[in-house]
Write a protein that holds these residues in place. Structure first.
Motif, PDB file in Angstrom:
ATOM      1  N   TYR A   5      45.138 109.141 -12.521  1.00  0.00           N
ATOM      2  CA  TYR A   5      45.625 110.317 -13.145  1.00  0.00           C
ATOM      3  C   TYR A   5      46.660 110.361 -14.271  1.00  0.00           C
ATOM      4  N   GLN A   6      47.477 109.435 -14.457  1.00  0.00           N
ATOM      5  CA  GLN A   6      48.330 109.180 -15.441  1.00  0.00           C
ATOM      6  C   GLN A   6      47.600 109.650 -16.885  1.00  0.00           C
ATOM      7  N   LYS A   7      46.530 108.651 -16.977  1.00  0.00           N
ATOM      8  CA  LYS A   7      45.613 108.976 -17.965  1.00  0.00           C
ATOM      9  C   LYS A   7      45.128 110.284 -18.212  1.00  0.00           C
ATOM     10  N   ALA A   8      44.769 111.039 -16.970  1.00  0.00           N
ATOM     11  CA  ALA A   8      44.098 112.291 -17.215  1.00  0.00           C
ATOM     12  C   ALA A   8      45.329 113.639 -17.581  1.00  0.00           C
ATOM     13  N   PHE A   9      46.477 113.248 -16.755  1.00  0.00           N
ATOM     14  CA  PHE A   9      47.411 114.253 -17.124  1.00  0.00           C
ATOM     15  C   PHE A   9      48.203 114.003 -18.259  1.00  0.00           C
ATOM     16  N   GLY A  10      48.306 112.641 -18.616  1.00  0.00           N
ATOM     17  CA  GLY A  10      49.145 112.579 -19.985  1.00  0.00           C
ATOM     18  C   GLY A  10      50.644 113.005 -19.620  1.00  0.00           C
ATOM     19  N   GLY A  11      51.084 112.878 -18.732  1.00  0.00           N
ATOM     20  CA  GLY A  11      52.595 112.972 -18.587  1.00  0.00           C
ATOM     21  C   GLY A  11      53.179 112.345 -17.345  1.00  0.00           C
ATOM     22  N   ALA A  12      54.314 112.593 -16.964  1.00  0.00           N
ATOM     23  CA  ALA A  12      54.867 111.816 -15.960  1.00  0.00           C
ATOM     24  C   ALA A  12      54.444 112.576 -14.510  1.00  0.00           C
ATOM     25  N   ILE A  13      54.325 111.400 -13.834  1.00  0.00           N
ATOM     26  CA  ILE A  13      53.626 111.889 -12.460  1.00  0.00           C
ATOM     27  C   ILE A  13      54.890 111.501 -11.215  1.00  0.00           C
ATOM     28  N   THR A  14      55.101 112.249 -10.181  1.00  0.00           N
ATOM     29  CA  THR A  14      55.906 111.874  -9.050  1.00  0.00           C
ATOM     30  C   THR A  14      54.709 111.673  -7.722  1.00  0.00           C
ATOM     31  N   SER A  15      54.675 110.558  -7.368  1.00  0.00           N
ATOM     32  CA  SER A  15      53.919 110.144  -6.415  1.00  0.00           C
ATOM     33  C   SER A  15      54.439 110.454  -4.913  1.00  0.00           C
ATOM     34  N   VAL A  16      54.106 111.239  -4.111  1.00  0.00           N
ATOM     35  CA  VAL A  16      54.416 111.416  -2.684  1.00  0.00           C
ATOM     36  C   VAL A  16      53.394 110.901  -1.838  1.00  0.00           C
ATOM     37  N   ALA A  17      53.967 110.022  -0.812  1.00  0.00           N
ATOM     38  CA  ALA A  17      53.162 109.369   0.307  1.00  0.00           C
ATOM     39  C   ALA A  17      53.599 109.398   1.499  1.00  0.00           C
ATOM     40  N   LEU A  18      52.682 109.932   2.398  1.00  0.00           N
ATOM     41  CA  LEU A  18      52.797 110.271   3.907  1.00  0.00           C
ATOM     42  C   LEU A  18      52.123 109.423   4.679  1.00  0.00           C
ATOM     43  N   GLY A  19      52.564 108.772   5.753  1.00  0.00           N
ATOM     44  CA  GLY A  19      52.098 107.938   6.927  1.00  0.00           C
ATOM     45  C   GLY A  19      52.738 107.501   7.955  1.00  0.00           C
ATOM     46  N   ASP A  20      52.432 106.969   8.966  1.00  0.00           N
ATOM     47  CA  ASP A  20      53.257 107.007  10.317  1.00  0.00           C
ATOM     48  C   ASP A  20      53.007 105.539  10.717  1.00  0.00           C
ATOM     49  N   SER A  21      51.962 104.499  10.205  1.00  0.00           N
ATOM     50  CA  SER A  21      52.073 103.140  10.899  1.00  0.00           C
ATOM     51  C   SER A  21      52.156 101.972   9.903  1.00  0.00           C
ATOM     52  N   GLU A  22      52.073 100.959  10.343  1.00  0.00           N
ATOM     53  CA  GLU A  22      52.275  99.660   9.478  1.00  0.00           C
ATOM     54  C   GLU A  22      51.305  99.433   8.586  1.00  0.00           C
ATOM     55  N   ASN A  23      50.182 100.241   8.653  1.00  0.00           N
ATOM     56  CA  ASN A  23      49.240  99.928   7.710  1.00  0.00           C
ATOM     57  C   ASN A  23      49.484 100.907   6.479  1.00  0.00           C
ATOM     58  N   ASP A  24      50.406 101.673   6.489  1.00  0.00           N
ATOM     59  CA  ASP A  24      50.748 102.572   5.751  1.00  0.00           C
ATOM     60  C   ASP A  24      51.831 102.160   4.585  1.00  0.00           C
ATOM     61  N   LEU A  25      52.497 101.144   5.308  1.00  0.00           N
ATOM     62  CA  LEU A  25      53.790 100.683   4.603  1.00  0.00           C
ATOM     63  C   LEU A  25      53.704 100.349   3.034  1.00  0.00           C
ATOM     64  N   ASN A  26      52.858  99.643   2.778  1.00  0.00           N
ATOM     65  CA  ASN A  26      52.638  99.338   1.199  1.00  0.00           C
ATOM     66  C   ASN A  26      52.381 100.672   0.466  1.00  0.00           C
ATOM     67  N   MET A  27      51.799 101.590   1.024  1.00  0.00           N
ATOM     68  CA  MET A  27      51.414 102.915   0.381  1.00  0.00           C
ATOM     69  C   MET A  27      53.128 103.684   0.265  1.00  0.00           C
ATOM     70  N   LEU A  28      53.616 103.434   1.203  1.00  0.00           N
ATOM     71  CA  LEU A  28      55.092 104.151   1.418  1.00  0.00           C
ATOM     72  C   LEU A  28      55.878 103.520   0.355  1.00  0.00           C
TER      73      LEU A  28
END
Length: 274
Positions: A199-222
């Motif tokens: 997405y950074q390559k496509a947008f060519g600008g700064a990106i803010t990533s938002v992540a939502l999860g509820d469990s232990e398998n989401d921790l690396n993403m969060l």
């Protein structure tokens, strides 16, 4: 705030833990969609499950499946595809893990050491009973390509031993909302970071990533997101994200909590519901 990209877990986060409904979150994701904010599913679910869900919700975005094992792009995507993205069934796949067949081979010798039941042992009716899925959804959930869910039936000490044994094979065991998942060396956070670079390559600008999860398998993403949200669960306490004191925990559970979080981010970015 720079341009937003939202990454979300599904079961227990965007989808209600018990009913699998996302309807309470509809106004929020429709507002994001209308504003051109991508909403990327980053889930333990299978490709065919996500395809059906995206069609039902009216979404048409890339998505990450089986706890970070692969990224799928729509066949008509405008995003820059990597050279090794392979065409499959009108989609393009960037594989970040290993095939399920190799995982099943690695699990076979461990069946004598540890007590667990894997998805490959289950018929449709058993999966329906364990998850509350309807028959057609259970059939789709069985069509895994890059991971193997387990029902752990042994002790916590045995679980630690199993994690070590799998680690020696370059495999990981992560806890989800209902199952433990055996996957390759990657995770949801690495897959999110890889897709963010696209997405950074496509947008060519700064990106803010938002992540939502509820469990232990989401921790690396969060942990890897700029703005992490833990969505409350009706069945377990919010897990701890090390070194992220800025994590926000929603007041509500499931899709209501998802809507609460996404609405707050969109309003901060000056985007309001239509």
């Amino acid at each position: 705030m720079s341009r937003l990209v939202i990454f979300t877990d599904l079961d227990g986060t965007l989808l209600d833990h018990h009913t699998y409904s996302a309807e309470p979150a509809r106004p929020a994701w429709e507002a994001a969609q209308a504003a051109g904010v991508p909403c990327i599913f980053n889930t333990s679910k299978t490709r065919v499950e996500v395809e059906q869900l995206q069609e039902k919700l009216g979404l048409h975005e890339p998505f990450i499946v089986e706890n970070g094992a692969a990224v799928w792009f729509p066949g008509d995507t405008d995003l820059p595809l990597p050279p090794d993205a392979r065409p499959t069934d009108d989609l393009y796949c960037k594989l970040l893990s290993i095939p399920r067949t190799e995982i099943l081979e690695a699990l076979n010798p461990l069946r004598g050491r540890f007590r667990f039941r894997s998805l490959s042992d289950m018929a449709v009716n058993e999966l329906m009973e364990r998850t509350g899925l309807e028959r057609q959804q259970a059939i789709l959930a069985l069509q895994r390509e890059f991971s193997e869910p387990l029902v752990w039936m042994d002790s916590e000490d045995a679980l630690k031993e199993c994690i070590e044994a799998l680690g020696a094979l370059n495999l990981r065991l992560v806890r989800g909302g209902r199952f433990h998942h055996v996957i390759g060396a990657g995770d949801k956070g690495q897959a999110m970071s890889w897709l963010l670079a696209v997405y950074q390559k496509a947008f060519g600008g700064a990106i803010t990533s938002v992540a939502l999860g509820d469990s232990e398998n989401d921790l690396n993403m969060l942990a890897a997101a700029d703005v992490p949200f833990l969505v409350r669960s009706p069945v377990h306490a919010p897990p701890t994200i090390p070194d992220r004191p800025d994590v926000c925990i929603t007041s509500h559970c499931g899709p209501e909590g998802w809507a609460e979080a996404v609405t707050s981010v969109l309003e901060q970015a000056g985007i309001r519901h239509p």
